[in-house]
Design an enzyme around this catalytic site. Structure first.
Site, PDB file in Angstrom:
ATOM      1  N   ASP A 136      -7.014   4.117  -4.363  1.00  0.00           N
ATOM      2  CA  ASP A 136      -7.789   4.185  -3.003  1.00  0.00           C
ATOM      3  C   ASP A 136      -8.349   5.748  -2.733  1.00  0.00           C
ATOM      4  OD1 ASP A 136      -7.978   2.305  -0.545  1.00  0.00           O
ATOM      5  OD2 ASP A 136      -7.520   4.272   0.105  1.00  0.00           O
ATOM      6  N   LYS A 149       0.686  -1.093   0.035  1.00  0.00           N
ATOM      7  CA  LYS A 149      -0.112  -0.031   0.134  1.00  0.00           C
ATOM      8  C   LYS A 149       0.892   1.026   0.033  1.00  0.00           C
ATOM      9  CE  LYS A 149      -4.398   1.187   0.382  1.00  0.00           C
ATOM     10  NZ  LYS A 149      -5.634   0.311  -0.373  1.00  0.00           N
TER      11      LYS A 149
HETATM   12  P1  NDP Z   1     -12.898   7.955  -2.679  1.00  0.00           P
HETATM   13  O1  NDP Z   1     -11.904   8.830  -2.421  1.00  0.00           O
HETATM   14  O2  NDP Z   1     -13.487   7.810  -3.805  1.00  0.00           O
HETATM   15  O3  NDP Z   1     -14.270   8.144  -1.472  1.00  0.00           O
HETATM   16  C1  NDP Z   1     -13.850   8.436  -0.167  1.00  0.00           C
HETATM   17  C2  NDP Z   1     -15.320   8.709   0.520  1.00  0.00           C
HETATM   18  O4  NDP Z   1     -15.100   8.558   1.715  1.00  0.00           O
HETATM   19  C3  NDP Z   1     -15.653  10.294   0.011  1.00  0.00           C
HETATM   20  O5  NDP Z   1     -17.006  10.288   0.256  1.00  0.00           O
HETATM   21  C4  NDP Z   1     -15.142  10.842   1.463  1.00  0.00           C
HETATM   22  O6  NDP Z   1     -15.347  12.191   1.750  1.00  0.00           O
HETATM   23  C5  NDP Z   1     -15.225   9.953   2.401  1.00  0.00           C
HETATM   24  N1  NDP Z   1     -14.058   9.990   3.495  1.00  0.00           N
HETATM   25  C6  NDP Z   1     -12.898   9.825   3.137  1.00  0.00           C
HETATM   26  N2  NDP Z   1     -12.270   9.979   4.427  1.00  0.00           N
HETATM   27  C7  NDP Z   1     -13.252  10.320   5.226  1.00  0.00           C
HETATM   28  C8  NDP Z   1     -13.254  10.547   6.835  1.00  0.00           C
HETATM   29  N3  NDP Z   1     -11.890  10.789   7.351  1.00  0.00           N
HETATM   30  N4  NDP Z   1     -14.364  10.710   7.275  1.00  0.00           N
HETATM   31  C9  NDP Z   1     -15.672  10.668   6.629  1.00  0.00           C
HETATM   32  N5  NDP Z   1     -15.577  10.486   5.327  1.00  0.00           N
HETATM   33  C10 NDP Z   1     -14.464  10.301   4.730  1.00  0.00           C
HETATM   34  O7  NDP Z   1     -12.294   6.359  -1.771  1.00  0.00           O
HETATM   35  P2  NDP Z   1     -12.747   5.062  -2.182  1.00  0.00           P
HETATM   36  O8  NDP Z   1     -14.440   5.147  -2.455  1.00  0.00           O
HETATM   37  O9  NDP Z   1     -12.101   4.771  -3.383  1.00  0.00           O
HETATM   38  O10 NDP Z   1     -12.544   4.496  -1.006  1.00  0.00           O
HETATM   39  C11 NDP Z   1     -13.395   4.316   0.196  1.00  0.00           C
HETATM   40  C12 NDP Z   1     -13.027   3.358   1.385  1.00  0.00           C
HETATM   41  O11 NDP Z   1     -12.872   1.849   0.273  1.00  0.00           O
HETATM   42  C13 NDP Z   1     -11.586   3.178   1.680  1.00  0.00           C
HETATM   43  O12 NDP Z   1     -11.542   2.671   3.057  1.00  0.00           O
HETATM   44  C14 NDP Z   1     -10.687   2.353   0.606  1.00  0.00           C
HETATM   45  O13 NDP Z   1      -9.432   1.911   1.350  1.00  0.00           O
HETATM   46  C15 NDP Z   1     -11.572   1.305   0.431  1.00  0.00           C
HETATM   47  N6  NDP Z   1     -11.485   0.580  -0.717  1.00  0.00           N
HETATM   48  C16 NDP Z   1     -11.530   1.050  -1.894  1.00  0.00           C
HETATM   49  C17 NDP Z   1     -11.126   0.148  -3.147  1.00  0.00           C
HETATM   50  C18 NDP Z   1     -10.985   0.817  -4.369  1.00  0.00           C
HETATM   51  O14 NDP Z   1     -11.002   0.474  -5.352  1.00  0.00           O
HETATM   52  N7  NDP Z   1     -11.056   2.145  -4.763  1.00  0.00           N
HETATM   53  C19 NDP Z   1     -11.077  -1.209  -3.001  1.00  0.00           C
HETATM   54  C20 NDP Z   1     -11.343  -1.456  -1.602  1.00  0.00           C
HETATM   55  C21 NDP Z   1     -11.359  -0.799  -0.584  1.00  0.00           C
HETATM   56  P3  NDP Z   1     -14.637  13.635   1.221  1.00  0.00           P
HETATM   57  O15 NDP Z   1     -14.905  13.458  -0.208  1.00  0.00           O
HETATM   58  O16 NDP Z   1     -15.555  14.407   1.942  1.00  0.00           O
HETATM   59  O17 NDP Z   1     -13.254  13.299   1.697  1.00  0.00           O
END
Ligand code: NDP
Length: 445
Positions: free
Chosen positions: A165, A125
């Site tokens: 991510d 990562k």
């Molecule tokens: P994105 O950046 O596309 O979206 C993240 C979302 O989560 C946004 O809505 C963001 O809000 C919110 N968010 C992020 N940090 C916080 C926080 N500290 N508190 C509250 N809301 C928060 O990321 P992904 O959708 O790709 O990832 C989301 C999760 O899924 C993560 O845990 C990631 O590790 C996991 N994941 C992702 C994969 C992928 O292929 N993308 C695969 C497997 C797991 P804001 O815009 O306000 O920051």
């Protein structure tokens, strides 16, 4: 002191202040306790001591110039955690909260998740404390180019293959890949999550969200249930959340919430396909706040809140780590929630996990439920190596088959160790044994 306690002591001493990493290690260690006690060979080979130590950690300076000509400096990380079963594989996160402990927790989880996918991928990562919010496209590009200028010497199609991510989507992967290609002077699959026209795979953007729902479907099938008609709470509004909602809608469920780091929207009428299109434009193109949804679609907006007090049958945390506390979990259960399938990594804190497992609800931990994202990244690597793209139906079928197989491994393993229905133990043990056996086969390395 038992073998597990000894290792936990070492990890605490060696990694002070890295609370997310310690949390992830403690959970896996607790799950594998019976396996370690029953198999002296793992203790003799010091597998636990080795598996909690990354093979390599790269920490680097990322200097770049902003739109006003000012010099900015961020920190870059790549943790190459374990390559026992394949090249390191795992995403890059750009978020101001990123520090070594977050990247190590994500890399550690990735080792077991990748093992569960059935594909030959090790775990890694990376990321940066760079905050993409409010930055221009030019600033994002300059940052990505500087980040890759250092990272490129540590990655490669057969060595380490990063993906996206939080904060790293198609735009960022594009800038990163462009710079990689320029420096390496070769067009290879050194990154996944690429856009379709230049080496990406169909279904990769959808994969983590769709996979999380396929996993939920499998859990529901074990008690003769389905998603049709279920009221669902989803958190986040990024990549994983969006495709989680899309698949839930396709299967006849009603999604009533989404969130971002500022607040939650509650739409009792349901987030339909048309409303989801609005969200995708809002988040992926205009890069706005979820609050705008409430005004546009006459929904409730709860500033600074998470969705877990909204009554639902099923919950899909898709934002970030530790977003469900023990108190949130108790509220979900009190309101009748029967299933939690984790799109995010480690979104439930240890108290929440304990509650879900002890109350025996259908609880799919992230390393199993969201493994679809990395699985399709693995298939993108395969397509890149063959220089042949597969059709949408084929990739989706493979994704579904992989999620079914991960679900089967979790169930069978949990049952084998006397913990029927405990997906946490099933996922941790099944993921662990494959990697541990490969490490034993390969000697002390
Ligand atoms: P994105 O950046 O596309 O979206 C993240 C979302 O989560 C946004 O809505 C963001 O809000 C919110 N968010 C992020 N940090 C916080 C926080 N500290 N508190 C509250 N809301 C928060 O990321 P992904 O959708 O790709 O990832 C989301 C999760 O899924 C993560 O845990 C990631 O590790 C996991 N994941 C992702 C994969 C992928 O292929 N993308 C695969 C497997 C797991 P804001 O815009 O306000 O920051």
């Amino acid at each position: 002191m038992g073998a597990i306690e000894e290792v936990l002591e070492i990890v605490k001493r060696r990694n002070p202040g890295e609370k997310e990493f310690l949390q992830a290690v403690a959970e896996v260690m607790e799950s594998v306790r019976p396996v370690i006690e029953a198999n002296k060979v793992y203790q003799e080979g010091r597998i636990l001591e080795r598996i909690v130590e990354p093979e390599r950690v790269v920490l680097f300076r990322v200097p770049w110039v902003d739109d006003s000509g000012g010099v900015q400096v961020n920190r870059g990380f790549r943790v190459q955690f374990n390559s026992a079963i394949g090249p390191y594989k795992g995403g890059l996160r750009f978020h101001p909260s990123v520090y070594l402990g977050i990247i190590k927790f994500l890399g550690f989880e990735q080792v077991f998740k990748n093992s569960l996918t059935t594909l030959p991928m090790g775990g890694g990562k990376g990321g940066s404390d760079f905050d993409p919010k409010g930055k221009s496209d030019g600033e994002i590009m300059h940052f990505c180019q500087s980040f890759m200028t250092e990272l490129c010497r540590h990655i490669g199609a057969d060595c380490d293959v990063p993906a996206g991510d939080i904060g790293v989507g198609g735009r960022e992967i594009g800038y990163l890949f462009g710079q990689y290609k320029r420096i390496a002077n070769e067009f290879t699959g050194a990154l996944t999550g690429k856009k379709l026209k230049w080496g990406g795979s169909l279904i990769r953007p959808e994969a983590a969200g769709y996979g999380c729902i396929y996993f939920a479907e499998e859990m529901l099938k074990t008690c003769g249930e389905s998603l049709a008609g279920k009221v669902c709470a989803v958190s986040g509004s990024g990549n994983v959340a969006q495709y989680t909602v899309e698949k839930l809608n396709q299967l006849g469920a009603k999604v009533v919430s989404l969130s971002d780091s500022h607040g939650t929207i509650y739409d009792e009428d349901g987030i339909t396909e048309a409303k989801l299109k609005f969200v995708m434009d809002l988040k992926n193109v205009r890069r706005g706040r979820i609050k705008e949804y409430a005004a546009r679609h006459n929904a409730d907006y709860r500033e600074g809140k998470r969705p877990w007090d909204i009554p639902c049958d099923c919950a899909f945390p898709c934002a970030t780590e530790n977003e469900i506390s023990g108190a949130d979990a108790a509220t979900l259960l009190k309101n009748g929630c029967i299933l939690v399938s984790e799109g995010a990594n480690m979104p439930s804190d240890p108290q929440a996990v304990h509650l879900f497992v002890s109350k025996r609800i259908l609880y799919g931990p992230g390393k199993a439920a969201n493994a679809g994202g990395v699985a399709i990244s693995g298939l993108e690597m395969a397509q890149n190596a063959m220089r042949l793209p597969w059709p949408r139906e084929e990739v989706d079928r493979r994704l579904r088959d992989i999620m079914i197989e991960i679900h089967r491994q979790c169930r069978v393993t949990a049952e084998q160790w006397g913990q029927s229905g405990n997906y946490v133990m099933g996922a941790n043990i099944a993921g662990f044994v494959k990697v541990a056996d490969a490490m034993l086969d390969q000697g002390v390395v």
